[in-house]
Design a protein around this motif. Structure first.
Motif, PDB file in Angstrom:
ATOM      1  N   GLU A  52       3.833  -5.493  12.958  1.00  0.00           N
ATOM      2  CA  GLU A  52       5.064  -5.787  12.210  1.00  0.00           C
ATOM      3  C   GLU A  52       6.294  -5.638  13.105  1.00  0.00           C
ATOM      4  O   GLU A  52       7.298  -6.324  12.903  1.00  0.00           O
ATOM      5  CB  GLU A  52       5.202  -4.848  11.005  1.00  0.00           C
ATOM      6  CG  GLU A  52       4.271  -5.176   9.856  1.00  0.00           C
ATOM      7  CD  GLU A  52       2.894  -4.553  10.008  1.00  0.00           C
ATOM      8  OE1 GLU A  52       2.633  -3.904  11.038  1.00  0.00           O
ATOM      9  OE2 GLU A  52       2.086  -4.726   9.075  1.00  0.00           O
ATOM     10  N   ALA A  53       6.217  -4.753  14.110  1.00  0.00           N
ATOM     11  CA  ALA A  53       7.354  -4.566  15.022  1.00  0.00           C
ATOM     12  C   ALA A  53       7.735  -5.899  15.662  1.00  0.00           C
ATOM     13  O   ALA A  53       8.908  -6.280  15.698  1.00  0.00           O
ATOM     14  CB  ALA A  53       7.014  -3.538  16.093  1.00  0.00           C
ATOM     15  N   THR A  55       0.839  -1.193   0.000  1.00  0.00           N
ATOM     16  CA  THR A  55       0.000   0.000   0.000  1.00  0.00           C
ATOM     17  C   THR A  55       0.882   1.254   0.000  1.00  0.00           C
ATOM     18  O   THR A  55       2.056   1.196   0.383  1.00  0.00           O
ATOM     19  CB  THR A  55      -0.866   0.039   1.274  1.00  0.00           C
ATOM     20  OG1 THR A  55       0.025   0.184   2.397  1.00  0.00           O
ATOM     21  CG2 THR A  55      -1.699  -1.226   1.435  1.00  0.00           C
ATOM     22  N   PRO A  56       0.313   2.409  -0.402  1.00  0.00           N
ATOM     23  CA  PRO A  56       1.099   3.656  -0.354  1.00  0.00           C
ATOM     24  C   PRO A  56       1.626   3.936   1.058  1.00  0.00           C
ATOM     25  O   PRO A  56       2.748   4.423   1.222  1.00  0.00           O
ATOM     26  CB  PRO A  56       0.087   4.723  -0.783  1.00  0.00           C
ATOM     27  CG  PRO A  56      -0.916   3.981  -1.605  1.00  0.00           C
ATOM     28  CD  PRO A  56      -0.997   2.593  -1.034  1.00  0.00           C
ATOM     29  N   ARG A  57       0.827   3.583   2.081  1.00  0.00           N
ATOM     30  CA  ARG A  57       1.287   3.803   3.462  1.00  0.00           C
ATOM     31  C   ARG A  57       2.526   2.946   3.756  1.00  0.00           C
ATOM     32  O   ARG A  57       3.502   3.413   4.347  1.00  0.00           O
ATOM     33  CB  ARG A  57       0.156   3.457   4.432  1.00  0.00           C
ATOM     34  CG  ARG A  57       0.564   3.581   5.891  1.00  0.00           C
ATOM     35  CD  ARG A  57      -0.599   3.356   6.854  1.00  0.00           C
ATOM     36  NE  ARG A  57      -0.086   3.270   8.212  1.00  0.00           N
ATOM     37  CZ  ARG A  57       0.283   2.142   8.807  1.00  0.00           C
ATOM     38  NH1 ARG A  57       0.170   0.994   8.165  1.00  0.00           N
ATOM     39  NH2 ARG A  57       0.753   2.158  10.036  1.00  0.00           N
ATOM     40  N   GLN A  58       2.472   1.703   3.320  1.00  0.00           N
ATOM     41  CA  GLN A  58       3.625   0.820   3.557  1.00  0.00           C
ATOM     42  C   GLN A  58       4.865   1.323   2.813  1.00  0.00           C
ATOM     43  O   GLN A  58       5.977   1.313   3.357  1.00  0.00           O
ATOM     44  CB  GLN A  58       3.283  -0.616   3.121  1.00  0.00           C
ATOM     45  CG  GLN A  58       2.291  -1.289   4.051  1.00  0.00           C
ATOM     46  CD  GLN A  58       1.857  -2.660   3.562  1.00  0.00           C
ATOM     47  OE1 GLN A  58       1.761  -2.902   2.348  1.00  0.00           O
ATOM     48  NE2 GLN A  58       1.581  -3.557   4.489  1.00  0.00           N
ATOM     49  N   LEU A  59       4.654   1.796   1.585  1.00  0.00           N
ATOM     50  CA  LEU A  59       5.796   2.317   0.815  1.00  0.00           C
ATOM     51  C   LEU A  59       6.385   3.548   1.498  1.00  0.00           C
ATOM     52  O   LEU A  59       7.616   3.723   1.550  1.00  0.00           O
ATOM     53  CB  LEU A  59       5.361   2.653  -0.616  1.00  0.00           C
ATOM     54  CG  LEU A  59       5.010   1.429  -1.486  1.00  0.00           C
ATOM     55  CD1 LEU A  59       4.374   1.864  -2.801  1.00  0.00           C
ATOM     56  CD2 LEU A  59       6.250   0.573  -1.755  1.00  0.00           C
ATOM     57  N   ALA A  60       5.530   4.377   2.073  1.00  0.00           N
ATOM     58  CA  ALA A  60       6.022   5.583   2.779  1.00  0.00           C
ATOM     59  C   ALA A  60       6.804   5.175   4.028  1.00  0.00           C
ATOM     60  O   ALA A  60       7.841   5.786   4.357  1.00  0.00           O
ATOM     61  CB  ALA A  60       4.841   6.482   3.143  1.00  0.00           C
ATOM     62  N   LEU A 103       6.617   4.216  14.011  1.00  0.00           N
ATOM     63  CA  LEU A 103       6.049   4.473  12.682  1.00  0.00           C
ATOM     64  C   LEU A 103       4.622   3.931  12.567  1.00  0.00           C
ATOM     65  O   LEU A 103       4.044   3.915  11.483  1.00  0.00           O
ATOM     66  CB  LEU A 103       6.945   3.846  11.608  1.00  0.00           C
ATOM     67  CG  LEU A 103       8.342   4.476  11.465  1.00  0.00           C
ATOM     68  CD1 LEU A 103       9.221   3.656  10.514  1.00  0.00           C
ATOM     69  CD2 LEU A 103       8.246   5.910  10.962  1.00  0.00           C
ATOM     70  N   GLY A 104       4.059   3.448  13.690  1.00  0.00           N
ATOM     71  CA  GLY A 104       2.655   3.014  13.699  1.00  0.00           C
ATOM     72  C   GLY A 104       2.430   1.601  13.219  1.00  0.00           C
ATOM     73  O   GLY A 104       1.348   1.289  12.685  1.00  0.00           O
TER      74      GLY A 104
END
Ligand code: ADP
Ligand code: NI
Length: 224
Positions: free
Chosen positions: A91-92, A2-7, A86-87
């Motif tokens: 995944e952390a 997603t664009p969020r993941q890419l950012a 990073l929210g």
């Protein structure tokens, strides 16, 4: 992705570049970038979670125990803290587990990678430890740590356990026998094994040449 993941990946890149830029032991930002690029291809081929793989590949050597005084927890913790900030709390945890699992544990150790994502990142890291770049990194690491390149006549040492491997002070040429030449057969994924074949031959040819020159056997046809 997603664009969020890419950012988020761009933010991770900036943090890792800042942290590892000046490392001269072969664990620099370019290593992280190469591992990231190869891991992305492996993730695609093997069907692993691309975002988790990208995060773990970029962050895998941040605060590595080999460079931070031997603390094995610091790397996973540093990576998890950044992903939390990073929210990405889920995944952390996954990335911290991968980073804790993928380090080499000696010729007698086991792979440790318990998920497909960990296997892919471990393979990408190991591909960057072999071949021409692997040779360069090994001698850069040995130099940074003050190891001798080679001691003639010394039998290759194969460490039976993780503790024995981590406590060693062997030569850089021994590192090929205790680790680098063993990696291609220990790749987790068939794709990485295929990618490693040429790199394996490069190392074998290099070592044969190195030992010939060391023994004074390669004088271009000029006889003493
Ligand atoms: P790992 O976590 O499996 O140790 P890294 O990417 O963090 O993998 O770093 C491994 C690289 O560090 C090796 O491939 C090698 O280039 C270098 N290295 C580690 N130990 C030695 C050593 N004793 N002699 C030479 N190089 C070493
Ligand atoms: Ni690495």
């Amino acid at each position: 992705m997603t664009p969020r993941q890419l950012a988020i990946i761009e933010q991770i890149k900036a943090a890792v570049a800042h942290e590892l830029f000046a490392d001269a032991s072969g664990h620099d930002w370019w290593h992280a970038q190469r591992v990231h690029a190869v891991a992305a291809v492996l993730a695609e081929e093997e069907g692993a979670d691309r975002f988790v793989v990208a995060c773990a590949a970029l962050l895998h050597d941040i605060s590595d125990y080999k460079l931070n005084g031997g603390d094995h927890r610091k790397g996973p913790e540093t990576a998890a803290r950044l992903l939390d900030q990073l929210g990405c709390p889920e995944e952390a945890d996954r990335v911290a587990t991968i980073i804790g699992e993928i380090s080499y544990e000696g010729a007698g150790g086991t792979s440790g990678a318990s998920t497909l994502e960990a296997q892919v990142v471990q393979d990408a890291d190991r591909l960057d430890a072999i071949g021409a770049i692997g040779i360069a990194r090994a001698f850069a690491f040995g130099g940074a740590k003050g190891h001798l390149m080679h001691v003639p006549g010394a039998e290759p040492v194969m460490h039976a356990s993780r503790d024995e491997y981590l406590a060693r002070t062997s030569t850089t040429v021994n590192h090929f026998y205790e680790k680098l030449l063993l990696l291609v057969d220990r790749m987790n994924t068939p794709t990485a094994r295929r990618m490693g074949e040429r790199r394996q031959r490069v190392m074998q040819d290099f070592l044969a040449e190195f030992l010939r020159e060391w023994d004074g056997q390669d004088l271009g046809g000029v006889t003493p």
